[in-house]
Design a protein around this motif. Structure first.
Motif, PDB file in Angstrom:
ATOM      1  N   ILE A  76      49.672-157.068 -14.386  1.00  0.00           N
ATOM      2  CA  ILE A  76      48.516-156.996 -15.288  1.00  0.00           C
ATOM      3  C   ILE A  76      48.805-155.995 -16.409  1.00  0.00           C
ATOM      4  CG2 ILE A  76      46.075-156.400 -15.468  1.00  0.00           C
ATOM      5  CD1 ILE A  76      45.774-157.289 -12.546  1.00  0.00           C
ATOM      6  N   GLY A  77      49.469-154.902 -16.052  1.00  0.00           N
ATOM      7  CA  GLY A  77      49.829-153.895 -17.054  1.00  0.00           C
ATOM      8  C   GLY A  77      50.735-154.465 -18.131  1.00  0.00           C
ATOM      9  N   GLU A  78      51.672-155.291 -17.731  1.00  0.00           N
ATOM     10  CA  GLU A  78      52.565-155.919 -18.716  1.00  0.00           C
ATOM     11  C   GLU A  78      51.775-156.806 -19.672  1.00  0.00           C
ATOM     12  OE1 GLU A  78      55.287-157.851 -16.110  1.00  0.00           O
ATOM     13  OE2 GLU A  78      56.678-156.146 -16.034  1.00  0.00           O
ATOM     14  N   GLU A  79      50.793-157.532 -19.123  1.00  0.00           N
ATOM     15  CA  GLU A  79      49.952-158.388 -19.967  1.00  0.00           C
ATOM     16  C   GLU A  79      49.137-157.570 -20.957  1.00  0.00           C
ATOM     17  OE1 GLU A  79      47.494-160.587 -17.329  1.00  0.00           O
ATOM     18  OE2 GLU A  79      49.131-161.795 -16.479  1.00  0.00           O
ATOM     19  N   GLU A  80      48.803-156.362 -20.584  1.00  0.00           N
ATOM     20  CA  GLU A  80      47.950-155.512 -21.419  1.00  0.00           C
ATOM     21  C   GLU A  80      48.751-154.474 -22.211  1.00  0.00           C
ATOM     22  OE1 GLU A  80      44.815-156.079 -21.834  1.00  0.00           O
ATOM     23  OE2 GLU A  80      44.709-157.668 -20.321  1.00  0.00           O
ATOM     24  N   ASP A  81      50.063-154.656 -22.281  1.00  0.00           N
ATOM     25  CA  ASP A  81      50.936-153.773 -23.060  1.00  0.00           C
ATOM     26  C   ASP A  81      50.915-152.325 -22.579  1.00  0.00           C
ATOM     27  OD1 ASP A  81      52.826-153.319 -25.080  1.00  0.00           O
ATOM     28  OD2 ASP A  81      51.296-152.674 -26.513  1.00  0.00           O
ATOM     29  N   CYS A  82      50.850-152.151 -21.268  1.00  0.00           N
ATOM     30  CA  CYS A  82      50.958-150.811 -20.680  1.00  0.00           C
ATOM     31  C   CYS A  82      52.429-150.450 -20.504  1.00  0.00           C
ATOM     32  CB  CYS A  82      50.245-150.750 -19.332  1.00  0.00           C
ATOM     33  SG  CYS A  82      48.450-150.956 -19.440  1.00  0.00           S
ATOM     34  N   GLN A  83      52.709-149.163 -20.561  1.00  0.00           N
ATOM     35  CA  GLN A  83      54.088-148.704 -20.409  1.00  0.00           C
ATOM     36  C   GLN A  83      54.354-148.035 -19.065  1.00  0.00           C
ATOM     37  OE1 GLN A  83      52.410-147.598 -23.618  1.00  0.00           O
ATOM     38  NE2 GLN A  83      52.954-149.720 -24.086  1.00  0.00           N
ATOM     39  N   ALA A  84      53.307-147.808 -18.267  1.00  0.00           N
ATOM     40  CA  ALA A  84      53.493-147.114 -16.990  1.00  0.00           C
ATOM     41  C   ALA A  84      52.307-147.411 -16.084  1.00  0.00           C
ATOM     42  CB  ALA A  84      53.620-145.610 -17.229  1.00  0.00           C
ATOM     43  N   CYS A  90      58.541-151.706  -8.432  1.00  0.00           N
ATOM     44  CA  CYS A  90      58.116-151.499  -9.824  1.00  0.00           C
ATOM     45  C   CYS A  90      59.296-151.314 -10.773  1.00  0.00           C
ATOM     46  CB  CYS A  90      57.211-150.267  -9.929  1.00  0.00           C
ATOM     47  SG  CYS A  90      55.735-150.351  -8.915  1.00  0.00           S
ATOM     48  N   LYS A  91      59.172-151.915 -11.936  1.00  0.00           N
ATOM     49  CA  LYS A  91      60.106-151.612 -13.032  1.00  0.00           C
ATOM     50  C   LYS A  91      59.534-150.511 -13.918  1.00  0.00           C
ATOM     51  CE  LYS A  91      60.102-155.845 -14.650  1.00  0.00           C
ATOM     52  NZ  LYS A  91      59.234-156.534 -13.671  1.00  0.00           N
ATOM     53  N   MET A  92      58.228-150.482 -14.050  1.00  0.00           N
ATOM     54  CA  MET A  92      57.572-149.442 -14.848  1.00  0.00           C
ATOM     55  C   MET A  92      57.671-148.083 -14.150  1.00  0.00           C
ATOM     56  SD  MET A  92      53.953-151.002 -16.166  1.00  0.00           S
ATOM     57  CE  MET A  92      53.864-152.383 -17.322  1.00  0.00           C
ATOM     58  N   PRO A  93      57.708-146.995 -14.926  1.00  0.00           N
ATOM     59  CA  PRO A  93      57.583-145.679 -14.292  1.00  0.00           C
ATOM     60  C   PRO A  93      56.199-145.535 -13.677  1.00  0.00           C
ATOM     61  CG  PRO A  93      57.462-145.479 -16.685  1.00  0.00           C
ATOM     62  CD  PRO A  93      57.861-146.894 -16.394  1.00  0.00           C
ATOM     63  N   VAL A  94      56.121-144.796 -12.570  1.00  0.00           N
ATOM     64  CA  VAL A  94      54.847-144.542 -11.898  1.00  0.00           C
ATOM     65  C   VAL A  94      54.524-143.067 -12.045  1.00  0.00           C
ATOM     66  CG1 VAL A  94      53.549-144.686  -9.749  1.00  0.00           C
ATOM     67  CG2 VAL A  94      55.329-146.384 -10.238  1.00  0.00           C
ATOM     68  N   PHE A  95      53.435-142.760 -12.746  1.00  0.00           N
ATOM     69  CA  PHE A  95      53.013-141.377 -12.938  1.00  0.00           C
ATOM     70  C   PHE A  95      52.068-140.988 -11.807  1.00  0.00           C
ATOM     71  CE2 PHE A  95      53.453-142.142 -17.763  1.00  0.00           C
ATOM     72  CZ  PHE A  95      54.819-141.880 -17.691  1.00  0.00           C
ATOM     73  N   ARG A  96      52.361-139.861 -11.174  1.00  0.00           N
ATOM     74  CA  ARG A  96      51.529-139.333 -10.087  1.00  0.00           C
ATOM     75  C   ARG A  96      51.188-137.871 -10.416  1.00  0.00           C
ATOM     76  NH1 ARG A  96      55.475-142.668  -7.313  1.00  0.00           N
ATOM     77  NH2 ARG A  96      54.410-144.266  -6.051  1.00  0.00           N
ATOM     78  N   PRO A  97      50.197-137.651 -11.267  1.00  0.00           N
ATOM     79  CA  PRO A  97      49.919-136.280 -11.718  1.00  0.00           C
ATOM     80  C   PRO A  97      49.438-135.347 -10.615  1.00  0.00           C
ATOM     81  CG  PRO A  97      48.200-137.785 -12.462  1.00  0.00           C
ATOM     82  CD  PRO A  97      49.309-138.631 -11.932  1.00  0.00           C
ATOM     83  N   MET A 142      46.427-133.466 -25.342  1.00  0.00           N
ATOM     84  CA  MET A 142      46.838-134.221 -26.521  1.00  0.00           C
ATOM     85  C   MET A 142      45.775-135.246 -26.885  1.00  0.00           C
ATOM     86  SD  MET A 142      49.710-132.856 -27.215  1.00  0.00           S
ATOM     87  CE  MET A 142      50.339-134.013 -28.432  1.00  0.00           C
ATOM     88  N   PRO A 143      45.634-135.575 -28.176  1.00  0.00           N
ATOM     89  CA  PRO A 143      44.623-136.550 -28.581  1.00  0.00           C
ATOM     90  C   PRO A 143      44.863-137.921 -27.947  1.00  0.00           C
ATOM     91  CG  PRO A 143      45.468-135.353 -30.488  1.00  0.00           C
ATOM     92  CD  PRO A 143      46.356-135.012 -29.332  1.00  0.00           C
ATOM     93  N   LEU A 144      43.782-138.609 -27.650  1.00  0.00           N
ATOM     94  CA  LEU A 144      43.883-139.931 -27.035  1.00  0.00           C
ATOM     95  C   LEU A 144      44.683-140.893 -27.906  1.00  0.00           C
ATOM     96  CD1 LEU A 144      40.283-140.541 -25.647  1.00  0.00           C
ATOM     97  CD2 LEU A 144      42.356-140.068 -24.360  1.00  0.00           C
ATOM     98  N   GLY A 145      45.521-141.684 -27.237  1.00  0.00           N
ATOM     99  CA  GLY A 145      46.269-142.725 -27.927  1.00  0.00           C
ATOM    100  C   GLY A 145      47.578-142.283 -28.522  1.00  0.00           C
ATOM    101  N   THR A 146      47.930-141.006 -28.374  1.00  0.00           N
ATOM    102  CA  THR A 146      49.184-140.528 -28.969  1.00  0.00           C
ATOM    103  C   THR A 146      50.364-140.652 -28.018  1.00  0.00           C
ATOM    104  OG1 THR A 146      48.635-138.248 -28.297  1.00  0.00           O
ATOM    105  CG2 THR A 146      48.021-138.921 -30.528  1.00  0.00           C
ATOM    106  N   SER A 147      50.113-141.084 -26.777  1.00  0.00           N
ATOM    107  CA  SER A 147      51.204-141.162 -25.785  1.00  0.00           C
ATOM    108  C   SER A 147      51.301-142.522 -25.125  1.00  0.00           C
ATOM    109  CB  SER A 147      51.017-140.077 -24.717  1.00  0.00           C
ATOM    110  OG  SER A 147      51.027-138.787 -25.285  1.00  0.00           O
ATOM    111  N   GLY A 148      50.780-143.576 -25.761  1.00  0.00           N
ATOM    112  CA  GLY A 148      50.893-144.908 -25.186  1.00  0.00           C
ATOM    113  C   GLY A 148      49.744-145.245 -24.259  1.00  0.00           C
ATOM    114  N   LYS A 149      49.950-146.257 -23.414  1.00  0.00           N
ATOM    115  CA  LYS A 149      48.900-146.769 -22.539  1.00  0.00           C
ATOM    116  C   LYS A 149      49.466-147.004 -21.147  1.00  0.00           C
ATOM    117  CE  LYS A 149      47.104-150.912 -23.406  1.00  0.00           C
ATOM    118  NZ  LYS A 149      46.229-151.994 -23.940  1.00  0.00           N
ATOM    119  N   ALA A 150      48.649-146.762 -20.122  1.00  0.00           N
ATOM    120  CA  ALA A 150      49.101-146.936 -18.743  1.00  0.00           C
ATOM    121  C   ALA A 150      48.000-147.559 -17.904  1.00  0.00           C
ATOM    122  CB  ALA A 150      49.540-145.599 -18.146  1.00  0.00           C
ATOM    123  N   MET A 151      48.414-148.196 -16.813  1.00  0.00           N
ATOM    124  CA  MET A 151      47.494-148.863 -15.891  1.00  0.00           C
ATOM    125  C   MET A 151      47.220-147.948 -14.703  1.00  0.00           C
ATOM    126  SD  MET A 151      45.673-151.518 -15.134  1.00  0.00           S
ATOM    127  CE  MET A 151      46.258-152.813 -16.258  1.00  0.00           C
TER     128      MET A 151
END
Length: 393
Positions: free
Chosen positions: A277-285, A310-317, A174-183
């Motif tokens: 830090i992610g919350e400060e930078e508007d990350c969602q995960a 963690c309150k944020m979801p943690v992605f582990r691809p 998917m194109p960059l920036g279409t799915s939000g931001k993560a730390m």
């Protein structure tokens, strides 16, 4: 005749009423990448297609290499375009293009036609027949093979006529920036850069955090992580890297907590800091490079215990990947040789001889009580005094 590229995409085509947003994000990323290439280009959208037109001379290989690192593209097709859509004019340009690309060698071919301009006087089958006859007449070294052709010849009739015979595989996604931001929790190892690459492929913009522990980790270790972030940014776009001094926190954990729990407690504090830090930078995960069972801190019991902070979801691809699969992906994105440089990060310092593999959350929290009144200010200072490096390829 203009030398240009047809850009094909995959998943974007099923986005319905939102498709234009994804197309525009892809167009913007292509445009950003081409600005770093020699030459001037125009990137346009038209009915399920994107086109890159070279307005000046350009380095073909440089442009293709740039497009091959652009998420969202499935195929890059060097093509010719013709304003005058009269069929013999189109076919004359097409065969000239084929001669330039194929030379005098013998080949088999099949023609595929798509007529998006419904007012065009010929149907798609008629275009195929006319093109096949024309190619056979103009190129005696050509033979038709409708089952297994060596060369697939494509003709598209839209506002202009487009023709191409080459299709270079892109990365897809998917194109960059279409799915939000993560730390991304980025270490100097093999796994985390690959994890960042994989999540960027799904359209996520990346921020990254690296935990530095001087003097136990060197400036060369820090530079290694900066270099890895730069490699990932070739695919993921600009990355802001937050470098956190973790030494005092790590020493406090070592002095006040059971040694078999060091890694789990350390990881919990890393996740907490990364999330803040992610919350400060508007990350969602958050994103990590963990894989089930790879090391003691990555058993399912350990991951559950780590997640609890963690309150944020943690992605582990990479969660179900084995090490060799991760290494192959690391090599694919040219990160492997940097990742194996022998500069340790803080995750390898103070490693327990026999780390717990089935930690109990209640016991871990009880051990963390030893840190109350000691570590809170250290965490605040680490976040407040972090170094920030803006990285782009």
């Amino acid at each position: 005749m203009t030398k240009s590229f047809l850009i094909k995409y995959g998943e974007i085509g099923v986005k319905g009423k939102n498709r234009h947003r994804f197309e525009e994000a892809l167009r913007t990323d292509i445009d950003r990448r081409l600005k770093k290439c020699e030459g001037t280009f125009r990137v346009t959208r038209e009915h399920g297609r994107l086109y890159v037109e070279g307005l000046t001379d350009f380095d073909f290989n440089e442009v293709v290499d740039a497009l091959k690192k652009c998420f969202g593209i499935t195929h890059i097709c060097p093509m010719v375009s013709v304003e005058d859509k009269e069929i013999h004019r189109v076919l004359a340009v097409l065969t000239q293009h084929m001669k330039e690309e194929l030379g005098d060698r013998s080949f088999t071919f099949k023609v595929f036609a798509k007529r998006s301009d419904k007012e065009y006087p010929m149907t798609s089958p008629e275009i195929c027949r006319e093109a096949g006859e024309y190619i056979l007449t103009e190129m005696p070294n050509a033979k038709v093979d409708v089952v297994s052709p060596e060369i697939k010849v494509y003709v598209e009739i839209r506002k202009k006529a487009y023709a191409y015979i080459t299709s270079i595989r892109g990365l897809g996604g998917m194109p960059l920036g279409t799915s939000g931001k993560a730390m991304l929790l980025l270490s100097g190892g093999i796994d985390s850069p690959v994890a960042g690459y994989m999540m960027a492929k799904r359209g996520i913009r990346l921020e990254a955090v690296y935990f530095h522990a001087p003097p136990y980790t060197s400036d060369r270790a820090k530079q290694k992580v900066v270099d890895l972030a730069k490699i990932v940014s070739e695919y993921a776009g600009p990355i802001r890297l937050h470098i956190v001094n973790f030494t005092d926190i790590q020493l406090a954990i070592y002095e006040k907590c059971p040694h078999d729990e060091l890694t789990i407690i350390m990881r919990r504090y890393m996740m907490e800091i990364a999330e803040r830090i992610g919350e400060e930078e508007d990350c969602q995960a958050l994103i990590t490079g963990e894989s089930v069972g790879q090391v003691a801190s990555q058993t399912i019991y350990s991951l559950v215990t780590t997640n609890e902070v963690c309150k944020m979801p943690v992605f582990r691809p990479l969660i179900a990947f084995d090490k060799q699969e991760i290494i192959e992906l690391s090599q694919k994105i040219n990160a492997y040789e940097t990742s194996i440089l022998p500069f340790e990060d803080c995750c390898t310092i103070f490693v327990a001889t026999h780390p717990v593999t089935k930690p109990r959350l209640e016991q871990i929290k009880k051990s963390e009580q030893n840190l109350v009144g000691t570590v809170e200010e250290m965490v605040e200072a680490a976040i407040r005094e972090k170094e920030v490096v803006d990285i782009s390829s």
